[in-house]
Write a protein that holds these residues in place. Structure first.
Motif, PDB file in Angstrom:
ATOM      1  N   ALA A 144       0.823  -1.212   0.000  1.00 14.13           N
ATOM      2  CA  ALA A 144       0.000   0.000   0.000  1.00 14.13           C
ATOM      3  C   ALA A 144       0.860   1.266   0.000  1.00 14.13           C
ATOM      4  O   ALA A 144       0.527   2.247   0.650  1.00 14.13           O
ATOM      5  CB  ALA A 144      -0.953  -0.017   1.197  1.00 14.13           C
ATOM      6  N   GLU A 145       1.951   1.250  -0.763  1.00  9.92           N
ATOM      7  CA  GLU A 145       2.806   2.435  -0.839  1.00  9.92           C
ATOM      8  C   GLU A 145       2.034   3.641  -1.378  1.00  9.92           C
ATOM      9  O   GLU A 145       2.307   4.782  -1.005  1.00  9.92           O
ATOM     10  CB  GLU A 145       4.023   2.191  -1.747  1.00  9.92           C
ATOM     11  CG  GLU A 145       5.138   1.391  -1.130  1.00  9.92           C
ATOM     12  CD  GLU A 145       4.965  -0.104  -1.296  1.00  9.92           C
ATOM     13  OE1 GLU A 145       3.902  -0.528  -1.821  1.00  9.92           O
ATOM     14  OE2 GLU A 145       5.875  -0.856  -0.907  1.00  9.92           O
ATOM     15  N   GLU A 146       1.087   3.369  -2.260  1.00  8.48           N
ATOM     16  CA  GLU A 146       0.348   4.487  -2.839  1.00  8.48           C
ATOM     17  C   GLU A 146      -0.432   5.220  -1.735  1.00  8.48           C
ATOM     18  O   GLU A 146      -0.402   6.446  -1.645  1.00  8.48           O
ATOM     19  CB  GLU A 146      -0.602   3.968  -3.931  1.00  8.48           C
ATOM     20  CG  GLU A 146      -1.182   5.106  -4.740  1.00  8.48           C
ATOM     21  CD  GLU A 146      -2.168   4.622  -5.799  1.00  8.48           C
ATOM     22  OE1 GLU A 146      -1.976   3.521  -6.347  1.00  8.48           O
ATOM     23  OE2 GLU A 146      -3.127   5.361  -6.059  1.00  8.48           O
ATOM     24  N   THR A 147      -1.116   4.446  -0.899  1.00  6.53           N
ATOM     25  CA  THR A 147      -1.844   5.019   0.228  1.00  6.53           C
ATOM     26  C   THR A 147      -0.884   5.769   1.146  1.00  6.53           C
ATOM     27  O   THR A 147      -1.164   6.879   1.607  1.00  6.53           O
ATOM     28  CB  THR A 147      -2.524   3.885   1.025  1.00  6.53           C
ATOM     29  OG1 THR A 147      -3.273   3.091   0.113  1.00  6.53           O
ATOM     30  CG2 THR A 147      -3.437   4.427   2.108  1.00  6.53           C
ATOM     31  N   LEU A 148       0.241   5.122   1.400  1.00  2.00           N
ATOM     32  CA  LEU A 148       1.243   5.696   2.298  1.00  2.00           C
ATOM     33  C   LEU A 148       1.710   7.059   1.782  1.00  2.00           C
ATOM     34  O   LEU A 148       1.771   8.040   2.527  1.00  2.00           O
ATOM     35  CB  LEU A 148       2.417   4.720   2.375  1.00  2.00           C
ATOM     36  CG  LEU A 148       3.462   4.920   3.446  1.00  2.00           C
ATOM     37  CD1 LEU A 148       2.852   4.759   4.830  1.00  2.00           C
ATOM     38  CD2 LEU A 148       4.590   3.906   3.256  1.00  2.00           C
ATOM     39  N   LEU A 149       2.030   7.102   0.486  1.00  2.00           N
ATOM     40  CA  LEU A 149       2.555   8.340  -0.086  1.00  2.00           C
ATOM     41  C   LEU A 149       1.477   9.419  -0.171  1.00  2.00           C
ATOM     42  O   LEU A 149       1.739  10.590   0.114  1.00  2.00           O
ATOM     43  CB  LEU A 149       3.152   8.055  -1.471  1.00  2.00           C
ATOM     44  CG  LEU A 149       4.528   7.374  -1.434  1.00  2.00           C
ATOM     45  CD1 LEU A 149       4.855   6.730  -2.777  1.00  2.00           C
ATOM     46  CD2 LEU A 149       5.619   8.380  -1.048  1.00  2.00           C
ATOM     47  N   ARG A 150       0.269   9.018  -0.552  1.00  2.00           N
ATOM     48  CA  ARG A 150      -0.813  10.015  -0.628  1.00  2.00           C
ATOM     49  C   ARG A 150      -1.107  10.565   0.767  1.00  2.00           C
ATOM     50  O   ARG A 150      -1.311  11.773   0.949  1.00  2.00           O
ATOM     51  CB  ARG A 150      -2.057   9.408  -1.256  1.00  2.00           C
ATOM     52  CG  ARG A 150      -1.928   9.243  -2.773  1.00  2.00           C
ATOM     53  CD  ARG A 150      -3.036   8.389  -3.346  1.00  2.00           C
ATOM     54  NE  ARG A 150      -4.352   9.027  -3.258  1.00  2.00           N
ATOM     55  CZ  ARG A 150      -5.488   8.398  -3.533  1.00  2.00           C
ATOM     56  NH1 ARG A 150      -5.475   7.122  -3.912  1.00  2.00           N
ATOM     57  NH2 ARG A 150      -6.643   9.025  -3.446  1.00  2.00           N
ATOM     58  N   GLY A 151      -1.114   9.661   1.743  1.00  2.00           N
ATOM     59  CA  GLY A 151      -1.370  10.091   3.122  1.00  2.00           C
ATOM     60  C   GLY A 151      -0.282  11.015   3.628  1.00  2.00           C
ATOM     61  O   GLY A 151      -0.555  12.049   4.262  1.00  2.00           O
TER      62      GLY A 151
END
Lengths: 495, 96, 490
Positions: A469-476
């Motif tokens: 979930a890097e995408e979530t991590l980066l967006r967050g």
């Protein structure tokens, strides 16, 4: 604003628009290194000529309209633990002082293919073992925010070079927090990807089941840019994940709707510095103000994470480092005494070579690991740790059913003084308290600046997400950075 | 659990390290301290728990059986502390 | 003294699997290359390199495990076996410890020379896949010069097949090895070339003795360095006698001395103690974090089993049960290997005469192969040509007496049957011409006629030579028959 104060994303735009040349940009960073690195000590080696030649080549190709890679012309610093045919790979160890690999690590190959300008090799704790970069056999690296303090480690050089404005992007590795902890202590962004997201091929192993390569940068956007360049399946690494890599930079500006932030009860126990605690709690409030819901969760086995880690990591390390025996590569003891007829000269050669080649922390971990794996102790230590590891992972699995991100401190305190923990290995190990779990469980985690102590030292916020979930991590993380401006607070001067 | 100096000497032989007297002394203390800390794992009930070797658990990863070029010998031997252009050289191995 | 003790033998066989590339990297496994020309960062164990398992190696290992009747567990993993040795560049061998890819199999052996032992089933404890070490070349003369290390062999895939201690004599051990080698060649998983190290064998040997105080076992000795099946037999025989002698001197039992490793010295015909690798008893095995486990389903295993083809044991029983060959002949044919057996079946099915084909193959084909030091694949007479030869003989187109001549000519000149018949000038002699020849010779040899009439039928024999001089195509058998008939009518 000078070139080296801009983000990599901005610089790439300037390069792509022809506003600046790569040579100009590379020279600016080389100037910064020239001006500051004698005090900071982030780099082990710089090859200015090669970097400029490469920058010039990219400029020429850009001018003639040839296709260019994703990072075309951007300088990137690389931790001295990833094999590159064009330079030595020392792991900051006497053992590999002269090791020149005949192959490129996959990450270095990807950076080259992306037309990055590999500007230099950064200092680290020997074989990535340590949390202060004091374990380098060659030099100490200082925290740019306070030169009396350590930059953290093991990727101390990687964090310090970004914090010191000497490279816009840098590659680190993280086995128990070695990207996130120095990023936190140096006030930059550092991301440890999901285990298997980035190839380990050509990364000199410390603990194979925990090691990951990841980006350090000034902003989450920059980290996203570097991550999407180096991530992806690699058939040369059996543990590499065969899943597509999202284009993180394409989605990073989209805020997360209905974000659920988890706060771990066990993380705010005794030992947490009040300034760190309040900075992290403030960051969580920022998320609330952005519409996120905050939920208290429990990771009941997290208190065993450091103990688990200090069985598994040294065990794997003791085995990974067995290859350094002075036969096929690396340091060999030179003055073999007249062989004692009762002893085996080969065994003596091994023992002397290894004892000369490795520093104290590496020896300590080899000893610890060999002990944990030896007959009679395997079940009580190694096997037990592997079982607790699963419980730690299961805690996370349960937690991520309820929340999208877990917010926590990166370290209990801001940067410590150089030498402060050097004589107390156990206290040094406990610095990893907040970071080791992500490695044990294989989760992605990011550290980003969330404030400063009263003495002006950066404080880091750690976010963790479920695997891949890097995408979530980066967006967050990016939501937070857009709402705050800690990342833009720059050093006025070295002190 | 306390680790004795003899334990440390035994492990040092196993790990092919030659430790000085000072190193032996300090390592005996440090390793004891660390192992005592690690001993807290014993309190965790892991009876029905499978060991977890990998952070992300994959299986059946293979490569095709296709020969690729090897390293030229000079490159293979280039990092060796001692070689004769054909083979790595090591002090005589007694017996076998 | 052999009746006073039982020899207990277990064998550990290492088989090099017939892959093109190594187990964890893509370097060639070709034998005989210049030292250190078939290595790469992975098999040199260079910092940062990682292993990826060769699919074919795993498949060949699985095929073998199924062929030796092993159980295939659903989950298997690879472990690091750690020890320091210069031909082991990683500092560990990648092997399998507690969860091998196969276990609990067996191999049936029978006694080719009959009577030395009962046919029996030898248990196989386990078979697991691991990588090979490199080669150390020591200074044989002085032991003072540096040893040289060649890593070409490092990383070659090996299947280690461990038998139960079910073997009771050197003859059984040899039979087990021969049967195993035959099986491995049948299923095509290894070339089993002992000279090139593709098949290596270590033996664990001890004795069980009956004494006044009950049963006693001697300490187990592992014998290494046996480079031929003959060496295995000799080493076991020597070791059994040696252990008996030592037991008589010391009375030392199992557990009272550590397991010893001894090397076979072929020249002196003795086993000699080997210096044990220091601390070798603590290998600190643990799961290799760089490799991932392999899972297999019963369906996949069933597929492998179905694709195995016929194995030697079943070939033997089919040849005797369905085609009427003697167990001895069936054994001889099957033990020659898959290629010869294929040749046999092609011939036999084409001419539809298994027994005659068996005679031809076992008596003539094998003899010529041996004389010419060649293999069935390179043999001048194809299976179909041999079938034609047998058919021509049965049809009478080729007199039985000349069929061997024709065969020899076919072997020597690589020609077909028709050409051989032609070149030998063989023509079928028609019956009336043969009758005329008989009458002519009887008429000119009254003495012989008289002898035959007096009951000495063998007297006709001396006419056969004369008949063949007049016409080389005369079938001696038919000529004899006709003569006797004519005499009887006189």
């Amino acid at each position: 604003m000078s070139l080296t104060e801009q983000s990599a994303t901005e610089l790439l735009q300037l390069l792509n628009q022809g506003e600046i040349s790569s040579v100009e940009l590379t020279q600016s960073y080389l100037d910064q290194i020239e001006a500051k690195d004698s005090q900071i000590g982030a780099f082990l080696r710089i090859d200015a000529k090669a970097a400029l030649a490469r920058a010039a080549d990219i400029d020429t190709r850009r001018q003639s309209g040839k296709p260019l890679g994703k990072l075309a012309g951007l300088p990137v610093a690389v931790k001295d633990v990833l094999c590159d045919t064009e330079t030595k790979t020392t792991c900051a160890s006497r053992m590999l002082e002269n090791f020149r690999p005949p192959y490129d690590s996959t990450v270095v190959a990807k950076l080259k293919a992306a037309d990055a300008v590999l500007i230099g090799r950064t200092n680290m704790d020997e074989f990535a073992m340590g949390g202060s970069t004091e374990n380098s056999a060659f030099q100490i690296t200082r925290n740019p925010w306070d030169l009396e303090r350590a930059p953290g480690g093991s990727s101390g050089g990687a964090a310090a070079c970004v914090a010191g404005g000497m490279a816009p992007l840098s590659i680190g590795t993280d086995t128990g927090g070695s990207i996130r902890q120095p990023a936190g202590l140096c006030g930059v962004v550092g991301l440890k990807p999901t285990y298997g997201r980035v190839s380990r091929y050509g990364l000199v192993a410390f603990a194979s089941s925990l090691d990951q390569v990841g980006p350090l940068a000034n902003t989450t956007e920059d980290a996203a840019l570097l991550l999407e360049t180096i991530a992806g399946h690699d058939p040369l690494d059996s543990t590499s994940l065969d899943v597509p890599v999202p284009e993180y930079t394409a989605t990073i500006n989209r805020p997360l709707e209905g974000l659920r932030i988890g706060v771990v009860r066990e993380h705010f126990a005794t030992g947490l510095d009040p300034e760190v605690e309040s900075a992290v709690r403030d960051a969580i409030k920022v998320y609330e103000s952005l519409g996120a819901t905050v939920k208290e969760i429990s990771l009941p086995h997290s208190k065993y994470a450091v103990a688990t880690y200090y069985v598994i990591a040294p065990s794997e390390a003791s085995s990974n480092l067995a290859r350094y025996d002075g036969v096929h590569f690396g340091h060999r003891h030179s003055q073999l005494s007249v062989p004692d007829p009762t002893s085996n000269s080969l065994v003596e050669m091994y023992r002397c070579s290894r004892s000369e080649g490795f520093g104290p922390e590496v020896k300590r971990r080899i000893m610890l690991g060999a002990y944990a794996l030896s007959a009679g102790y395997y079940d009580a230590y190694y096997l037990k740790a592997l079982k607790v590891r699963r419980l730690i992972r299961q805690d996370f699995d349960t937690a991520f059913e309820q929340v999208d991100l877990i917010a926590s401190p990166v370290t209990a305190e801001p940067a410590f003084k150089i030498g402060q923990l050097a004589d107390d290995p156990l206290s040094m190990y406990l610095v990893d308290l907040y970071t080791v779990s992500a490695n044990l469980a294989g989760l992605p985690g990011v550290s980003l600046p969330c404030g400063f102590s009263s003495s002006g030292l950066p404080i880091g916020l750690q976010l963790q997400a479920k695997p891949l979930a890097e995408e979530t991590l980066l967006r967050g993380a990016h939501m937070y950075q857009k709402a705050t401006d800690w990342q833009s607070r720059k050093l006025d001067q070295l002190k | 659990m306390a680790i004795t100096r003899a334990d440390v000497e035994k492990v040092a032989r196993l790990a092919r390290l030659r430790l000085s007297e000072d190193e032996l002394t300090s390592l005996t203390n440090e390793l004891s301290q660390i192992v005592t800390y690690v001993d807290q794992l014993a309190e965790v009930d892991t009876d029905a728990v499978e060991p977890m070797t990998h952070a992300i658990e994959l299986h059946n990863v293979f490569a095709d059986d296709v020969v690729r070029p090897s390293l030229p010998r000079e490159q293979a031997l280039a990092n060796a502390p001692s070689h004769n252009d054909q083979a790595y050289l090591v002090p005589p191995v007694l017996g076998d | 003294m052999s009746d006073s003790y039982k020899t207990i033998i277990g064998l550990e066989v290492h088989v090099q699997l017939a892959t093109n590339s190594k187990l964890f990297c893509r370097c060639s496994t070709q034998f005989g290359a210049e030292p250190n020309t078939q290595t790469c960062p992975v098999c040199i164990g260079m910092p940062g390199s990682l292993p990826v398992m060769n699919r074919t190696a795993y498949q060949l290992a699985l095929k073998t495990a199924v062929a030796i009747n092993c159980e295939i567990p659903a989950f298997t993993k690879w472990d690091r076996k750690q020890y320091f040795y210069p031909d082991l560049p990683k500092g560990y061998q990648i092997s399998q410890f507690d969860l091998p890819m196969s276990a609990n199999g067996y191999l049936e052996i029978s006694d080719e020379k009959e009577g030395r032992f009962e046919p029996k089933r030898i248990g196989i404890t386990r078979a697991h896949l691991e990588d090979d070490a490199g080669k150390s070349i020591h200074d044989e003369v002085h032991g003072k010069a540096d040893s040289q290390i060649d890593l070409n062999r490092t990383g070659t895939p090996l299947l280690e097949i461990v038998s139960e201690p079910d073997l009771r004599s050197s003859a059984e051990a040899r039979a087990y090895l021969e049967e195993l080698k035959l099986l491995l060649e049948y299923i095509g998983v290894s070339d089993c070339n002992m000279q090139e190290g593709s098949l290596r064998c270590d033996a664990n040997v001890n004795l069980h003795l009956e004494t006044e105080n009950g049963k006693v076992a001697t300490p187990i000795v592992e014998i290494k360095n046996m480079n031929s099946f003959r060496a295995v037999e000799r080493a076991i025989d020597y070791e059994a006698e040696r252990q008996y002698r030592v037991w008589q001197e010391t009375g030392q039992r199992i557990g009272e001395a550590p397991k010893q490793t001894r090397g076979w010295d072929d020249a002196s015909g003795k086993t000699l103690p080997q210096r044990s690798k220091e601390e070798s008893s603590d290998y600190r095995y643990f799961p290799d974090p760089d490799l991932v486990p392999v899972l297999s389903t019963p369906e996949q295993v069933a597929e492998v089993r179905a694709a195995l083809g016929e194995l030697p044991a079943s070939c033997r029983s089919r040849l005797s049960a369905d085609h009427g060959l003697s167990p001895y002949d069936a054994n001889v044919l099957v033990n020659q290997g898959r290629a010869l057996l294929d040749y046999f079946f092609t011939t036999a099915k084409t001419c539809n005469d298994f027994k005659t084909t068996c005679n031809w193959v076992t008596q003539h084909v094998l003899r010529i192969l041996k004389e010419q030091e060649t293999t069935i694949e390179e043999f001048a007479v194809s299976a179909l040509q041999l079938a034609e030869l047998i058919t021509a003989t049965a049809d009478g187109q080729l007199p039985k007496s000349r069929s061997k001549d024709a065969f020899e000519m076919m072997c020597a000149e690589k020609i077909d049957v028709a050409t051989a018949i032609d070149r030998l000038g063989i023509e079928q002699v028609d019956e009336s011409a043969l009758v005329a020849l008989c009458q002519e010779l009887l008429a000119t040899n009254p003495k012989i006629v008289a002898d035959v009439q007096a009951g000495k039928q063998q007297a006709v024999g001396s006419l056969i030579g004369q008949a063949k001089k007049k016409n080389p195509n005369v079938d001696p058998g038919r000529f004899r028959e006709l003569c006797l008939e004519l005499v009887a009518k006189m």
